[in-house]
Write a protein that holds these residues in place. Structure first.
Motif, PDB file in Angstrom:
ATOM      1  N   LYS A  31       0.828  -1.209   0.000  1.00 28.63           N
ATOM      2  CA  LYS A  31       0.000   0.000   0.000  1.00 28.63           C
ATOM      3  C   LYS A  31       0.859   1.254   0.000  1.00 28.63           C
ATOM      4  O   LYS A  31       0.564   2.230  -0.698  1.00 28.63           O
ATOM      5  CB  LYS A  31      -0.942  -0.003   1.203  1.00 28.63           C
ATOM      6  CG  LYS A  31      -2.083  -0.967   1.063  1.00 28.63           C
ATOM      7  CD  LYS A  31      -3.039  -0.869   2.229  1.00 28.63           C
ATOM      8  CE  LYS A  31      -4.208  -1.815   2.052  1.00 28.63           C
ATOM      9  NZ  LYS A  31      -5.200  -1.672   3.114  1.00 28.63           N
ATOM     10  N   VAL A  32       1.938   1.246   0.765  1.00 26.91           N
ATOM     11  CA  VAL A  32       2.834   2.403   0.810  1.00 26.91           C
ATOM     12  C   VAL A  32       3.493   2.611  -0.549  1.00 26.91           C
ATOM     13  O   VAL A  32       3.563   3.742  -1.052  1.00 26.91           O
ATOM     14  CB  VAL A  32       3.888   2.225   1.921  1.00 26.91           C
ATOM     15  CG1 VAL A  32       4.989   3.262   1.806  1.00 26.91           C
ATOM     16  CG2 VAL A  32       3.241   2.307   3.290  1.00 26.91           C
ATOM     17  N   LEU A  33       3.976   1.534  -1.155  1.00 28.92           N
ATOM     18  CA  LEU A  33       4.617   1.654  -2.466  1.00 28.92           C
ATOM     19  C   LEU A  33       3.633   2.110  -3.539  1.00 28.92           C
ATOM     20  O   LEU A  33       3.991   2.910  -4.410  1.00 28.92           O
ATOM     21  CB  LEU A  33       5.256   0.321  -2.856  1.00 28.92           C
ATOM     22  CG  LEU A  33       6.483  -0.085  -2.044  1.00 28.92           C
ATOM     23  CD1 LEU A  33       6.950  -1.476  -2.466  1.00 28.92           C
ATOM     24  CD2 LEU A  33       7.597   0.918  -2.162  1.00 28.92           C
ATOM     25  N   ASP A  34       2.396   1.620  -3.486  1.00 25.50           N
ATOM     26  CA  ASP A  34       1.383   2.073  -4.447  1.00 25.50           C
ATOM     27  C   ASP A  34       1.094   3.555  -4.264  1.00 25.50           C
ATOM     28  O   ASP A  34       0.941   4.298  -5.237  1.00 25.50           O
ATOM     29  CB  ASP A  34       0.095   1.262  -4.295  1.00 25.50           C
ATOM     30  CG  ASP A  34       0.226  -0.144  -4.845  1.00 25.50           C
ATOM     31  OD1 ASP A  34       1.181  -0.421  -5.601  1.00 25.50           O
ATOM     32  OD2 ASP A  34      -0.639  -0.988  -4.503  1.00 25.50           O
ATOM     33  N   GLY A  35       1.023   4.008  -3.019  1.00 27.93           N
ATOM     34  CA  GLY A  35       0.797   5.432  -2.761  1.00 27.93           C
ATOM     35  C   GLY A  35       1.940   6.284  -3.277  1.00 27.93           C
ATOM     36  O   GLY A  35       1.723   7.350  -3.867  1.00 27.93           O
ATOM     37  N   GLN A  36       3.170   5.827  -3.076  1.00 33.31           N
ATOM     38  CA  GLN A  36       4.317   6.569  -3.585  1.00 33.31           C
ATOM     39  C   GLN A  36       4.335   6.588  -5.107  1.00 33.31           C
ATOM     40  O   GLN A  36       4.663   7.609  -5.716  1.00 33.31           O
ATOM     41  CB  GLN A  36       5.609   5.969  -3.047  1.00 33.31           C
ATOM     42  CG  GLN A  36       5.831   6.237  -1.584  1.00 33.31           C
ATOM     43  CD  GLN A  36       7.109   5.598  -1.060  1.00 33.31           C
ATOM     44  OE1 GLN A  36       7.711   4.759  -1.721  1.00 33.31           O
ATOM     45  NE2 GLN A  36       7.498   5.990   0.128  1.00 33.31           N
ATOM     46  N   ALA A  37       3.976   5.477  -5.720  1.00 27.67           N
ATOM     47  CA  ALA A  37       3.934   5.421  -7.180  1.00 27.67           C
ATOM     48  C   ALA A  37       2.892   6.390  -7.729  1.00 27.67           C
ATOM     49  O   ALA A  37       3.136   7.080  -8.721  1.00 27.67           O
ATOM     50  CB  ALA A  37       3.638   4.001  -7.644  1.00 27.67           C
ATOM     51  N   ASN A  38       1.748   6.468  -7.077  1.00 31.70           N
ATOM     52  CA  ASN A  38       0.710   7.409  -7.518  1.00 31.70           C
ATOM     53  C   ASN A  38       1.175   8.846  -7.359  1.00 31.70           C
ATOM     54  O   ASN A  38       0.906   9.691  -8.219  1.00 31.70           O
ATOM     55  CB  ASN A  38      -0.582   7.175  -6.745  1.00 31.70           C
ATOM     56  CG  ASN A  38      -1.269   5.896  -7.151  1.00 31.70           C
ATOM     57  OD1 ASN A  38      -1.053   5.393  -8.242  1.00 31.70           O
ATOM     58  ND2 ASN A  38      -2.095   5.353  -6.266  1.00 31.70           N
ATOM     59  N   THR A  39       1.863   9.138  -6.264  1.00 26.46           N
ATOM     60  CA  THR A  39       2.376  10.491  -6.043  1.00 26.46           C
ATOM     61  C   THR A  39       3.399  10.864  -7.105  1.00 26.46           C
ATOM     62  O   THR A  39       3.354  11.958  -7.677  1.00 26.46           O
ATOM     63  CB  THR A  39       3.004  10.608  -4.644  1.00 26.46           C
ATOM     64  OG1 THR A  39       2.025  10.284  -3.663  1.00 26.46           O
ATOM     65  CG2 THR A  39       3.538  11.998  -4.397  1.00 26.46           C
ATOM     66  N   ILE A  40       4.320   9.960  -7.385  1.00 25.54           N
ATOM     67  CA  ILE A  40       5.344  10.228  -8.399  1.00 25.54           C
ATOM     68  C   ILE A  40       4.711  10.388  -9.771  1.00 25.54           C
ATOM     69  O   ILE A  40       5.093  11.272 -10.541  1.00 25.54           O
ATOM     70  CB  ILE A  40       6.399   9.111  -8.393  1.00 25.54           C
ATOM     71  CG1 ILE A  40       7.222   9.197  -7.104  1.00 25.54           C
ATOM     72  CG2 ILE A  40       7.303   9.186  -9.606  1.00 25.54           C
ATOM     73  CD1 ILE A  40       8.126   8.034  -6.872  1.00 25.54           C
ATOM     74  N   LEU A  41       3.742   9.553 -10.075  1.00 22.91           N
ATOM     75  CA  LEU A  41       3.068   9.657 -11.367  1.00 22.91           C
ATOM     76  C   LEU A  41       2.358  10.996 -11.517  1.00 22.91           C
ATOM     77  O   LEU A  41       2.413  11.625 -12.573  1.00 22.91           O
ATOM     78  CB  LEU A  41       2.076   8.505 -11.533  1.00 22.91           C
ATOM     79  CG  LEU A  41       1.379   8.388 -12.878  1.00 22.91           C
ATOM     80  CD1 LEU A  41       2.399   8.200 -14.000  1.00 22.91           C
ATOM     81  CD2 LEU A  41       0.407   7.227 -12.854  1.00 22.91           C
ATOM     82  N   SER A  42       1.711  11.466 -10.452  1.00 31.03           N
ATOM     83  CA  SER A  42       1.036  12.762 -10.539  1.00 31.03           C
ATOM     84  C   SER A  42       2.051  13.894 -10.681  1.00 31.03           C
ATOM     85  O   SER A  42       1.795  14.872 -11.389  1.00 31.03           O
ATOM     86  CB  SER A  42       0.136  12.988  -9.322  1.00 31.03           C
ATOM     87  OG  SER A  42       0.910  13.138  -8.152  1.00 31.03           O
TER      88      SER A  42
END
Length: 67
Positions: A31-42
């Protein structure tokens, strides 16, 4: 004999608890990695594309040089 059975049961229970904690930790990490990936993508998507060069007007369309 009952000590060996009790120790085997205790070991099995301990391993089940350990496996459950590992699974919980892995889920949290995902969940943490998915959240970071979404942040980086945005952040990447918010960067504007390369500016376009001027095609008309007095500035940026002609280059005069002398050697």
């Amino acid at each position: 004999m009952s000590d060996s059975v009790e120790s085997a049961v205790a070991a099995a229970t301990g391993l089940q608890n350990w496996a459950m904690m590992q699974e919980k930790d892995n889920l949290l990490l995902r969940k943490v990695l998915d959240g970071q990936a979404n942040t980086i993508l945005s952040l990447v998507n918010s960067v504007p594309s390369a500016p376009q060069l001027a095609t008309s007007g007095m500035v940026g369309t002609l280059l005069h040089t002398t050697a």
